[in-house]
Design a protein around this motif. Structure first.
Motif, mmCIF file in Angstrom:
data_model
loop_
_atom_site.group_PDB
_atom_site.id
_atom_site.type_symbol
_atom_site.label_atom_id
_atom_site.label_comp_id
_atom_site.label_asym_id
_atom_site.label_seq_id
_atom_site.Cartn_x
_atom_site.Cartn_y
_atom_site.Cartn_z
ATOM 1 N N ALA A 2 14.447 2.950 132.867
ATOM 2 C CA ALA A 2 12.713 2.073 133.153
ATOM 3 C C ALA A 2 13.011 1.021 131.295
ATOM 4 O O ALA A 2 13.161 1.856 130.603
ATOM 5 N N ALA A 3 12.561 -0.019 131.415
ATOM 6 C CA ALA A 3 13.125 -0.552 129.841
ATOM 7 C C ALA A 3 11.684 0.010 129.240
ATOM 8 O O ALA A 3 12.079 0.531 128.155
ATOM 9 N N LYS A 4 11.232 0.845 129.058
ATOM 10 C CA LYS A 4 9.777 1.474 128.369
ATOM 11 C C LYS A 4 10.250 1.739 127.860
ATOM 12 O O LYS A 4 10.260 2.449 126.703
ATOM 13 N N GLN A 5 10.958 2.919 128.818
ATOM 14 C CA GLN A 5 11.173 4.208 128.878
ATOM 15 C C GLN A 5 12.708 5.117 127.288
ATOM 16 O O GLN A 5 12.801 5.547 127.159
ATOM 17 N N MET A 6 13.429 3.570 127.286
ATOM 18 C CA MET A 6 14.421 3.617 126.635
ATOM 19 C C MET A 6 14.427 4.071 125.309
ATOM 20 O O MET A 6 13.381 3.156 124.816
ATOM 21 N N LYS A 7 15.306 4.303 124.733
ATOM 22 C CA LYS A 7 14.446 4.571 122.724
ATOM 23 C C LYS A 7 15.369 3.219 122.349
ATOM 24 O O LYS A 7 16.095 2.361 123.152
ATOM 25 N N PHE A 8 14.972 3.363 121.174
ATOM 26 C CA PHE A 8 15.655 1.951 120.412
ATOM 27 C C PHE A 8 16.749 1.628 120.231
ATOM 28 O O PHE A 8 17.402 0.544 120.762
ATOM 29 N N GLN A 9 17.962 2.695 119.709
ATOM 30 C CA GLN A 9 18.947 2.330 120.099
ATOM 31 C C GLN A 9 19.176 1.874 121.642
ATOM 32 O O GLN A 9 20.872 0.989 121.735
ATOM 33 N N GLU A 10 19.512 2.391 122.117
ATOM 34 C CA GLU A 10 19.312 2.638 123.519
ATOM 35 C C GLU A 10 19.669 1.436 124.242
ATOM 36 O O GLU A 10 20.342 0.532 125.086
ATOM 37 N N ALA A 11 17.876 0.784 124.063
ATOM 38 C CA ALA A 11 17.770 -1.087 124.172
ATOM 39 C C ALA A 11 18.544 -1.538 123.503
ATOM 40 O O ALA A 11 19.078 -2.677 124.843
ATOM 41 N N MET A 12 18.699 -2.063 122.328
ATOM 42 C CA MET A 12 19.537 -1.772 121.256
ATOM 43 C C MET A 12 21.208 -2.226 121.519
ATOM 44 O O MET A 12 21.410 -4.259 122.180
ATOM 45 N N LYS A 13 21.553 -1.681 122.201
ATOM 46 C CA LYS A 13 23.039 -1.451 123.361
ATOM 47 C C LYS A 13 22.916 -2.224 124.390
ATOM 48 O O LYS A 13 23.483 -3.115 124.689
ATOM 49 N N ARG A 14 21.999 -1.656 125.434
ATOM 50 C CA ARG A 14 21.827 -2.642 126.266
ATOM 51 C C ARG A 14 21.728 -3.981 126.559
ATOM 52 O O ARG A 14 22.702 -4.881 127.190
#
Ligand code: GRG
Length: 342
Positions: A2-14
């Motif tokens: 889930a987007a909420k659980q993603m870490k900042f770096q992972e979210a930016m990568k995605r």
């Protein structure tokens, strides 16, 4: 995930992946819409996290400014003198404040205000500065510049630089004793300051370094022993002092391991950057290699050195898992320190 659980770096990568996919124009409308929605959510999440980070940075900047004022105040206490000017010149000369930052993040992990650590962090920074002043002297490394500015003996003179180093080292113990903690904790702080910086710590590292100057083929073990004492000891000191100030003596052993590995990794990264940094600029390795200086990288090869860094990283992560405080802030500081590209 889930987007909420993603870490900042992972979210930016995605997010980056989503933008690339959308730019390719090869998606069915439905898939493109779904990715677009995912991207919107992720970008909102990142913005929120960035805001939180900005607030945290503002708080840190406030602490930094206050700590700089504290350093200046302590170094100028009592009567003015030329030696004191030289002490202040080197103490306030643009150091990165790595060791104080380590101490403050350990305290934060224990839920203790950074201000509690000011006297001890100031003492450590004074000892660090004394070591740099003496290291730059003609009898040691003979460096005219420190942090891009004239080294202490160049800005003043050799005798004043020796006294400035002596003044900072001795003042450090007086300042550390102003920490607000029990007498038992103060004794432990003074013992740690002396142990890690003294003849069984950093000074021993400098001694080994001087002795090995004419050794054209130092072994990896010798290079690591030098780093262990010369670099690791003073990086371990703030971590150990953080535990002492928090009265968490059981954590000392783990922080001691973290600090010792941190110093080795810090130096290994330095050696790697010395090769890769030059490669990026001129397309081939220079500096240490051209100076025929034997380093961990020349002994292990670039990949071997990188593998070693990865195993150091692993050890640090493992030890961080054993300490009883929240290590979020400390982990970030360690990441910044170890992933530097300069
Ligand atoms: C003279 C007793 C005596 C010891 C000297 C500190 C030292 C030992 C020598 C300086 C040379 C050197 C590369 C030491 C390794 C430790 C190290 C990485 C120092 C630089 O620390 P930073 O990067 O310095 O935290 P700033 O300038 O940011 O304060």
């Amino acid at each position: 995930m889930a987007a909420k659980q993603m870490k900042f770096q992972e979210a930016m990568k995605r997010l980056d992946e989503i933008v690339t996919l959308l730019n390719n124009n090869e998606l069915e409308l439905e898939e493109a819409m779904s990715l677009f929605e995912e991207g919107l959510k992720l970008s909102a999440q990142c913005e929120k996290q960035l805001k939180k980070f900005e607030t945290k940075m503002d708080q840190l900047m406030e602490v930094n400014k206050e700590f700089e004022d504290y350093l200046l105040m302590r170094v100028h206490e009592n009567d003015d003198s030329r030696t004191k000017d030289a002490m202040a010149y080197s103490l306030m000369n643009g150091g990165k404040r790595v060791r104080p930052t380590l101490l403050f993040s350990v305290l934060e992990g224990y839920g203790i205000d950074a201000r509690v650590g000011y006297p001890c962090a100031c003492a450590i920074e004074m000892i660090h500065t004394y070591s740099l002043i003496h290291d730059d002297l003609p009898a040691m490394d003979n460096d005219d510049l420190r942090r891009g500015k004239p080294s202490c003996h160049k800005a003043y003179d050799e005798a004043t630089a020796i006294l400035a180093g002596d003044g900072l080292l001795t003042k450090a113990f007086e300042v550390a004793l102003d920490s607000e903690c029990s007498a038992e904790q103060k004794v432990a702080l003074v013992k740690a300051l002396s142990w890690y910086s003294g003849i069984d710590g950093m000074i021993y590292g400098q001694t080994l370094d001087l002795q090995s100057e004419n050794d054209l083929n130092p072994t990896l073990a010798l290079l690591q022993e030098i780093d262990h004492y010369k670099t690791s000891k003073l990086l371990t000191l703030p971590l150990v002092c953080g535990c002492i100030l928090a009265n968490k003596f059981d954590d000392v052993e783990h922080f001691r391991k973290i600090g010792l590995v941190l110093g080795l990794e810090f130096q290994m990264q330095d050696d790697i950057l010395d090769v890769t940094g030059s490669e990026e600029v001129v397309g081939k390795s220079l500096s240490d290699e051209d100076n025929h200086k034997v380093t961990a990288v020349s002994l292990l090869g670039l990949q071997g050195a990188r593998d070693m860094v990865a195993s150091y990283d692993e050890t640090i992560r493992k030890e961080l898992g054993y300490v009883s405080c929240d290590v979020t802030s400390l982990s970030k500081v360690l990441d910044t320190l170890l992933k530097r590209t300069y």
